[in-house]
Design an enzyme around this catalytic site. Structure first.
Site, PDB file in Angstrom:
ATOM      1  N   THR A  48       0.800  -1.390   0.134  1.00  0.00           N
ATOM      2  CA  THR A  48      -0.159   0.089   0.048  1.00  0.00           C
ATOM      3  C   THR A  48       0.857   1.146  -0.027  1.00  0.00           C
ATOM      4  O   THR A  48       1.971   1.235   0.411  1.00  0.00           O
ATOM      5  CB  THR A  48      -0.967   0.014   1.331  1.00  0.00           C
ATOM      6  OG1 THR A  48      -1.772  -1.272   1.288  1.00  0.00           O
ATOM      7  CG2 THR A  48      -1.765   1.137   1.559  1.00  0.00           C
ATOM      8  N   ASP A  64      -3.781   4.896  -1.966  1.00  0.00           N
ATOM      9  CA  ASP A  64      -4.104   4.239  -3.301  1.00  0.00           C
ATOM     10  C   ASP A  64      -5.270   3.282  -3.125  1.00  0.00           C
ATOM     11  O   ASP A  64      -5.731   2.916  -2.230  1.00  0.00           O
ATOM     12  CB  ASP A  64      -2.746   3.507  -3.790  1.00  0.00           C
ATOM     13  CG  ASP A  64      -2.424   2.196  -2.954  1.00  0.00           C
ATOM     14  OD1 ASP A  64      -2.452   2.339  -1.740  1.00  0.00           O
ATOM     15  OD2 ASP A  64      -2.231   1.063  -3.866  1.00  0.00           O
ATOM     16  N   ARG A  66      -4.904  -0.270  -4.474  1.00  0.00           N
ATOM     17  CA  ARG A  66      -4.750  -1.664  -5.050  1.00  0.00           C
ATOM     18  C   ARG A  66      -4.545  -2.571  -4.024  1.00  0.00           C
ATOM     19  O   ARG A  66      -3.972  -1.999  -2.867  1.00  0.00           O
ATOM     20  CB  ARG A  66      -3.413  -1.580  -5.868  1.00  0.00           C
ATOM     21  CG  ARG A  66      -2.945  -2.877  -6.061  1.00  0.00           C
ATOM     22  CD  ARG A  66      -1.687  -3.178  -6.810  1.00  0.00           C
ATOM     23  NE  ARG A  66      -1.711  -2.503  -8.417  1.00  0.00           N
ATOM     24  CZ  ARG A  66      -0.728  -2.723  -9.107  1.00  0.00           C
ATOM     25  NH1 ARG A  66       0.509  -2.906  -8.840  1.00  0.00           N
ATOM     26  NH2 ARG A  66      -0.870  -2.305 -10.458  1.00  0.00           N
ATOM     27  N   LYS A  80      -9.099   2.228   1.182  1.00  0.00           N
ATOM     28  CA  LYS A  80      -8.379   1.897   2.327  1.00  0.00           C
ATOM     29  C   LYS A  80      -8.419   3.029   3.211  1.00  0.00           C
ATOM     30  O   LYS A  80      -7.730   3.146   4.321  1.00  0.00           O
ATOM     31  CB  LYS A  80      -6.875   2.231   1.722  1.00  0.00           C
ATOM     32  CG  LYS A  80      -6.577   0.711   0.933  1.00  0.00           C
ATOM     33  CD  LYS A  80      -5.250   0.847   0.270  1.00  0.00           C
ATOM     34  CE  LYS A  80      -4.975  -0.341  -0.514  1.00  0.00           C
ATOM     35  NZ  LYS A  80      -3.492  -0.496  -1.276  1.00  0.00           N
ATOM     36  N   GLY A  94      -1.483  -2.852   5.682  1.00  0.00           N
ATOM     37  CA  GLY A  94      -1.157  -4.199   6.250  1.00  0.00           C
ATOM     38  C   GLY A  94      -2.222  -5.296   5.889  1.00  0.00           C
ATOM     39  O   GLY A  94      -2.593  -5.230   4.701  1.00  0.00           O
ATOM     40  N   SER A 176       4.025  -0.048   1.676  1.00  0.00           N
ATOM     41  CA  SER A 176       5.278  -0.595   0.828  1.00  0.00           C
ATOM     42  C   SER A 176       5.572   0.753   0.103  1.00  0.00           C
ATOM     43  O   SER A 176       6.808   0.768  -0.203  1.00  0.00           O
ATOM     44  CB  SER A 176       4.861  -1.701   0.254  1.00  0.00           C
ATOM     45  OG  SER A 176       3.921  -1.554  -0.763  1.00  0.00           O
ATOM     46  N   ASP A 213       6.081   1.975  -6.737  1.00  0.00           N
ATOM     47  CA  ASP A 213       6.037   0.735  -5.810  1.00  0.00           C
ATOM     48  C   ASP A 213       5.124  -0.217  -6.684  1.00  0.00           C
ATOM     49  O   ASP A 213       3.856   0.034  -6.843  1.00  0.00           O
ATOM     50  CB  ASP A 213       5.595   1.327  -4.507  1.00  0.00           C
ATOM     51  CG  ASP A 213       5.174   0.048  -3.623  1.00  0.00           C
ATOM     52  OD1 ASP A 213       6.128  -1.098  -3.618  1.00  0.00           O
ATOM     53  OD2 ASP A 213       4.064  -0.172  -3.043  1.00  0.00           O
ATOM     54  N   SER A 216       1.502  -0.963  -4.827  1.00  0.00           N
ATOM     55  CA  SER A 216       0.545   0.100  -4.812  1.00  0.00           C
ATOM     56  C   SER A 216       0.043   0.376  -6.247  1.00  0.00           C
ATOM     57  O   SER A 216       0.894   0.424  -7.235  1.00  0.00           O
ATOM     58  CB  SER A 216       0.989   1.197  -4.177  1.00  0.00           C
ATOM     59  OG  SER A 216       1.796   1.111  -3.089  1.00  0.00           O
TER      60      SER A 216
END
Lengths: 278, 237, 241
Positions: A48, A64, A66, A80, A94, A176, A213, A216
C-alpha cells in the site's frame, strides 16, 4: 452441525464475556505443521501507499486503491480510507482483514462513546484505544495506520505501528510505497498550505507510490477532515491508470458451451384443495 | 499490563512456513509485523540542584527512519521523566502504565511522588515481564527528599541509582568520554553542555541515532526543554 | 483491564518441553544466485507467420528497475527468442546463442533454421543442468517449410513445439485466454480462426489484461511479427502502476 457448548461453570461464562480472538487451534495447527508440511493460509495483505498531512485547521489523508495477494492484484479499486467517527478517519496498510475489523471495532466503540458522553470523540481517545489493542496482540494484528482527525483541541495526525507504538507528526506515510510518498512530502510539505494545495500534495505523494511501488496502484482516494464539516472522502480523486487498450472481441455465439444434461426440478408444489381445520 | 501479558496469543510460537524458492514477499498470517525500535542515544547526568536528560530524535524500522523528530524523553510526573530505548511499543506502553499508577499514587499521597517510587514502578514492570519486553530505561527527576536523581533500568529489569548514565545503541561510543569528563557538582550550564556534547558525539558515530538533540533540565523550580537542530550539533565533523 | 491488578503475577510462559519448541526449524540465511525479474511473454504460431509479444518492465521485489527493457532478441532473420525469469541469465544466454549462430553461419554458409536453433537451445540449457540458467524461454520463427513455429522450454532444456505458448509472471493468466481464443477449447460451435491482424490484436489485448492483474507486468509492450517478409516490430503502451 456442531452443537453449541453450554457454559459449564462461571469460568466459562467469564471466558465467553471476555471477547477477543480465539486461539484454540494454535497448538493443533503447530502440531499439524510439524507432522505434515501443511502451509497455514496466507492473508490478503495490501502492499500500500498511504499518507496524511496536518495543516493549520485541517487534516488530509490519502491512499491508493490496489489490494494485492502475492503477485496478483486482488482488487483494483478497494477502499483504504476508513471511517471511525464523523471527525476522525484513518488510512490503513497491512493485513486487509485486520484493518477492516480493527477500524470497524473502533467505529462502533466511538459511536458508543459519543452516545454515552454526548460529546464528539477525540483523536487521542482513538489513538490510545488502538495502541492498547495492538500492543496487546504484540504485532500479530497487522495494522499500520495513519490516523487523522479534528476535535475540540484542533487538528491531529498520528501514525500507529502494528506493535502499538504511536507517533504524532505533521506529515506521515506508511505501507510499501511509504518511501516514495515520503520523498514527495519531505520535499514539498509546509504547514501553511491551503486545503487545495494540500489535496494536490497528498495526491502527488500517493501517485509516487502508485507508479514506483509495485505493491501500490490504480487510483488515489483522498479524505479531507475539517472542523466545520468533519470528514469527506473524495473517492477516486485522481484516476491516473485507466486501461489503455481494449480489443473488440466477437461475442461467443449462444450454444458455444455444450449442454450435457438438462433437468428441471419443481421445487415448490402447489396443493389446490387444502381444507383448513381448526 | 499483567493481564495483557497473560492473554497473549499462543500462536506466537507458530513455526512459519514460507514457500520454498518463493521470490515474492513472505506473506503469512501467523507472522507478526516488524517492530519499530528506537536505535538510540540517551544521556543523563546529575548536577548541583537537578538533572539533565538528553536524547537524539531518530526512530527506525530496520533501515528506514520512521520518525526523524521523535520524543524519547517522556513525562511521568511534574518533575519525573523517563528516557526510552528499545522497542517503541514496549516502552510507550510501559510509560503509560507507570503514568497511570503514579498518577493514582500521587492523588492518594496528596503531594509530589518521589523519583524513587517512579523508578521502582518501572523496575517492577520491566522485571516481571522481562521475557516479553525490549526496554532500556533511564528514569530521572527531582524530589524534595533526595534532590536530583537518576535511575538506570537496563534490559533485565535491574534498578541502579547512578550519578550519570548513557543508554541505547549509541551509548557505547561515548561511555569513555563520559567517564573522563563527568565531574560531580557541575553547574547547570556546564552539565547541559556536557550532556549535549556526549549525545552529539554518539550521533556522529552511531548510524541508528540521529536527527536533533533534545534536552531537558529538571530542577526544583522548573523544567526547561531545549533542542539543537541536526545541522547545528556541537561537534566538529 | 478490569478488577485489581497485582504486581508480580507471572504469565504462563511456554516450557522447553512444549511441542512448539521441539519443532522450531533452524533458520538459514544464505545468498541466492537467482532473482526473479518478472514480466510476461507469449508466442502464437499461424499458418505461415508467428506473433511474439512481451512487456518491457524489469522489476525485482516491489520496485521497478526500468520500464523499457526488451525481453526479445532477434537470433536470425526469421527467428526470435523471448526470455522471462532472471534478466542477467537471459542476457548471457542470448549472447551465447548469438555467438553460436555466427559460428554456424560461417561453417554452413547459411543461417540456422528455427528447428536447428530449437535443438541447440535445448542442449545449451541442459549443459547447465545442475546450475541452470534461470530463464523461461519461448522461441519463435518461421521454419524451413515456411510454417510458423513456436517452441516452449523449461529452465533446463525440456522443450516442445506447440501452436501457442506463454511464460513469465503472468503466464497463468495468458494461457487461459489463448486456450479459449486460439485453441477454442470446450467450444462446440465452429468460429473462424483468427487471422494475422486478429492474433496481433489478441496479443495486445491479452498483455493489457495481464497488466491489470499481474503486478510484474506493465509499462509497455512490444509485438514481433515474423512472416515471409521478415521480422517487423510494433510497440504499444501498458499501464505504469
Amino acid at each position: 452441525m456442531a452443537a453449541v457448548e453450554e457454559p459449564q461453570d462461571y469460568l466459562d461464562v467469564l471466558q465467553s464475556h471476555r471477547g477477543g480472538f480465539s486461539f484454540e487451534n494454535c497448538k493443533r495447527n503447530a502440531y499439524l505443521a510439524s507432522q505434515v508440511a501443511i502451509k497455514p493460509p496466507t492473508a490478503m495483505k495490501s502492499g500500500t501507499t498511504i499518507c496524511g498531512i496536518q495543516l493549520k485547521d485541517v487534516v488530509i489523508l490519502a491512499a491508493d486503491t490496489r489490494s494485492t495477494c502475492g503477485p496478483m492484484v486482488a482488487d483494483k479499486n478497494c477502499e483504504k480510507l476508513h471511517f471511525i467517527a464523523k471527525n476522525v478517519y484513518c488510512a490503513g496498510a497491512g493485513t486487509a482483514a485486520d484493518l477492516q475489523h480493527t477500524t470497524e471495532m473502533m467505529e462502533s466503540q466511538m459511536e458508543l462513546l459519543r452516545m454515552a458522553t454526548g460529546t464528539q470523540p477525540r483523536v487521542c481517545t482513538v489513538v490510545r484505544r488502538l495502541s492498547s489493542m495492538l500492543f496487546k496482540y504484540q504485532g500479530y494484528v497487522g495494522c499500520a495506520l495513519v490516523l487523522g482527525g479534528v476535535d475540540v483541541t484542533g487538528p491531529h495526525l498520528f501514525q500507529i505501528y502494528p506493535h502499538g507504538s504511536t507517533d504524532k507528526l505533521p506529515f506521515t506515510s506508511m505501507g510499501s510505497g511509504s518511501l516514495a510518498a515520503m520523498a514527495i512530502l519531505e520535499a514539498e510539505y509546509n504547514e501553511n498550505l491551503s486545503v487545495e494545495e494540500g489535496k494536490k500534495l497528498v495526491a502527488k505523494a500517493i501517485r509516487a507510490g502508485i507508479f514506483n511501488d509495485l505493491g501500490s496502484g490504480s487510483n488515489v482516494d483522498v479524505c479531507v477532515i475539517t472542523k466545520d464539516v468533519g470528514g469527506t472522502i473524495l473517492r477516486n480523486f485522481e484516476k491516473p491508470n485507466e486501461r489503455k487498450f481494449r480489443a473488440k472481441h466477437a461475442a461467443f455465439p449462444i450454444g458455444t458451451t455444450p449442454i450435457m444434461k438438462q433437468e428441471i426440478t419443481k421445487l415448490v408444489s402447489v396443493e389446490e384443495d387444502v381444507v383448513m381445520r381448526d | 499490563m499483567m493481564d495483557f501479558m497473560a492473554q497473549r496469543p499462543v500462536g506466537q510460537e507458530f513455526v512459519r512456513h514460507v514457500e520454498d524458492g518463493c521470490p515474492y514477499r513472505a506473506d503469512d498470517v501467523m507472522k507478526p509485523e516488524q517492530a519499530v525500535s528506537t536505535g538510540t542515544t540517551l544521556v543523563v547526568a546529575e548536577f548541583d540542584g537537578g538533572v539533565v536528560m538528553c536524547a537524539d530524535t531518530r526512530t527506525s524500522t530496520g533501515q528506514y527512519c520512521a520518525n526523524r523528530a521523535s520524543r524519547k524523553i517522556s513525562k511521568v510526573h511534574d518533575r519525573i521523566f523517563v528516557c526510552r530505548s528499545g522497542s517503541a511499543a514496549d516502552t510507550q506502553a510501559l510509560t503509560s502504565f507507570v503514568l497511570h499508577y503514579l498518577g493514582q499514587h500521587a492523588v492518594e499521597l496528596g503531594k509530589q511522588p518521589t523519583v524513587n517510587t517512579a523508578a521502582n514502578l518501572f523496575k517492577i514492570m520491566a522485571y516481571n515481564n522481562k521475557d516479553h519486553l525490549l526496554a532500556g530505561l533511564i528514569v530521572a527527576g527531582y524530589d524534595d527528599k533526595k534532590g536530583g536523581q537518576i535511575y538506570s533500568i537496563p534490559l533485565g529489569g535491574t534498578r541502579v541509582r547512578v550519578p550519570y548514565a548513557a543508554d541505547g545503541s549509541g551509548s557505547g561510543y561515548i561511555k569513555g568520554f563520559m567517564d573522563a569528563n563527568y565531574r560531580p557538582g557541575m553547574s547547570k550550564a556546564e552539565c547541559l553542555e556536557f550532556v549535549q556534547k556526549a549525545t552529539a558525539l554518539a550521533i556522529s558515530r552511531d548510524g541508528s541515532s540521529g536527527g536533533m538533540v533534545r534536552s531537558l533540565v529538571i530542577t526544583k523550580d522548573k523544567v526547561e526543554e531545549a533542542v539543537i537542530e541536526g545541522n547545528k550539533l556541537p561537534v566538529d565533523l | 483491564m478490569n478488577g485489581a491488578h497485582r504486581f508480580g503475577s507471572k504469565c504462563d510462559r511456554p516450557k522447553a518441553t512444549d511441542i512448539h519448541f521441539k519443532m522450531q526449524a533452524p533458520v538459514e540465511h544464505r545468498w541466492s544466485p537467482y532473482a526473479d525479474n518478472g514480466g510476461t511473454c507469449l508466442g502464437v504460431a499461424g499458418e505461415n507467420f508467428v506473433v511474439v509479444a512481451a512487456d518491457t518492465r524489469l522489476s525485482q521485489g516491489y520496485s521497478i528497475h526500468t520500464r523499457n527493457c526488451s525481453k526479445v532478441t532477434r537470433l536470425t532473420d526469421k527467428c526470435v527468442i523471448a526470455s522471462c525469469g532472471m534478466k542477467s541469465d537471459a542476457i548471457t544466454l542470448h549472447k551465447h546463442l548469438k555467438a553460436r549462430l555466427v559460428m554456424y553461419e560461417h561453417q554452413h554458409r547459411r543461417q540456422a533454421s528455427v528447428t536447428a536453433i530449437a535443438q541447440m537451445l535445448s542442449t545449451t540449457l541442459y549443459y547447465k543442468r545442475f546450475f541452470p540458467y534461470y530463464t523461461f524461454n519461448v522461441l519463435c520463427g518461421v521454419d524451413d517449410e515456411g510454417k510458423g513455429a513456436v517452441y516452449h522450454y523449461d529452465a533446463i532444456g525440456s522443450f516442445e513445439r506447440v501452436p501457442y505458448t506463454t511464460s513469465g509472471s503472468g503466464s497463468a493468466l495468458v494461457m487461459s485466454v489463448l486456450d479459449a481464443q486460439i485453441d477454442k477449447e470446450n467450444q462446440t460451435i465452429d468460429t473462424p480462426a483468427l487471422d494475422k491482424a486478429g492474433i496481433v490484436e489478441l496479443c495486445k489485448d491479452v498483455l493489457s489484461s495481464v497488466g491489470e492483474r499481474d503486478i510484474y507486468t506493465g509499462d509497455s509492450g512490444e509485438i514481433f511479427l515474423i512472416d515471409a517478409a521478415g521480422i517487423s516490430k510494433t510497440e504499444f503502451d501498458l499501464k505504469l502502476d
